[in-house]
Design an enzyme around this catalytic site. Structure first.
Site, short mmCIF file in Angstrom:
data_model
loop_
_atom_site.label_atom_id
_atom_site.label_comp_id
_atom_site.label_asym_id
_atom_site.label_seq_id
_atom_site.Cartn_x
_atom_site.Cartn_y
_atom_site.Cartn_z
N TYR A 1 40.86 -118.22 97.15
CA TYR A 1 41.23 -119.15 98.21
C TYR A 1 42.52 -119.91 97.87
CZ TYR A 1 36.36 -118.68 99.91
OH TYR A 1 35.15 -118.23 100.35
N HIS B 1 32.58 -112.57 93.58
CA HIS B 1 32.94 -112.76 94.99
C HIS B 1 32.63 -111.53 95.86
CE1 HIS B 1 35.93 -115.17 97.67
NE2 HIS B 1 34.94 -114.68 98.37
#
Length: 271
Positions: free
Chosen positions: A47, A105
């Site tokens: 991110y 992730h």
């Protein structure tokens, strides 16, 4: 506050998502979320906003021990050196000595999940990570992960238009929980007439109804994103009403297999 519990660890079931927020916008949003009442914050290496999350935490002035911070190691390098580098960078950016939950992730078939988790477990043993989890893992792969290490959660896309019955059942079987990302269907639920009708009966919005629906499911939580303080406060204002069994069933009935996040590198999803 409602909590989900896994392997003796209690986690706020309603968390604050930061996907696609960066810089000052992210910092201010995180500060606002904490001031509203959120104590579970979700971020990730990819991110590129962990430093902004740390800024927001510092501005809010809440002690670290009162927060539950989740971050994620990106899938590109699951080697011991790659994982160490990822965690080093995350801890440095977040200005903390530890993260409460560290996730893989996305699955990467080039790295055996058992070996990856064995290396990640060393960081738990060393105190820099409190618990481990996975994200975007279909049932078969989740089962492999859960056999290899104590897995706190599987974070997956989940909203009223996409059922995740198999994933949730697998998590419950392993004393884990499912944390729903994109819980508001990337905005689609705001105009849903079924959710609006249920909301009218409770004096709530469709988004509030959807978030309450998650929290009334055993072993399920949600991490909605809201950049404005008003929407953030509304998302947190869901602890003063209860959906009936019929209303819960009606919302489950909205599922139509609509998956909204499907990258090319994603796994073969459960149907």
């Amino acid at each position: 506050m409602i909590f989900v519990t896994s392997h003796g660890v209690s986690v706020p079931a309603l968390g604050y998502g930061t996907f696609r927020m960066k810089g000052e916008e992210c910092a201010q949003a995180v500060e606002g979320a904490i001031r509203v009442g959120f104590r579970h914050l979700d971020t990730a290496e990819i991110y590129e906003n962990e430093a902004a999350v740390a800024e927001g935490i510092a501005a809010a002035g809440v002690p670290r021990k009162e927060l539950f911070i989740t971050t994620k190691a990106w899938m590109d390098d699951m080697s011991p050196a790659g994982l160490r580098k990822s965690l080093d960078a995350s801890l440095r950016a977040l200005r903390t000595d530890y993260v409460d939950l560290w996730l893989i992730h996305w699955p990467n078939p080039a790295f055996a999940v058992e070996e990856t988790l064995a290396h990640m477990q060393k960081e738990v043993d060393g105190g820099r990570v409190r618990s481990l989890g996975v994200s975007n893992f279909p049932v078969t792969l989740f089962e492999r992960a859960a056999k290899a290490a104590p897995i706190l959660c599987n974070q997956v896309e989940y909203h009223p238009y996409l059922a995740q019955d198999k994933v949730i059942a697998a998590a419950r079987k392993r004393d884990a929980f499912v944390m729903a990302y994109a819980p508001l269907g990337i905005g689609k639920i705001h105009s849903d007439p079924v959710l609006a009708k249920i909301g009218t009966a409770h004096g709530k919005t469709p988004a509030q109804v959807a978030l309450r629906w998650f929290l009334q499911q055993p072993n399920v939580g949600a991490i909605p994103k809201a950049s404005s303080r008003e929407h953030c406060a509304a998302n947190f204002d869901i602890f003063d009403f209860v959906l009936s069994p019929k209303e819960m069933s009606t919302i489950h009935g909205l599922a139509r297999g609509e998956r909204m996040i499907q990258p090319d590198f994603g796994p073969n999803w459960d149907t």
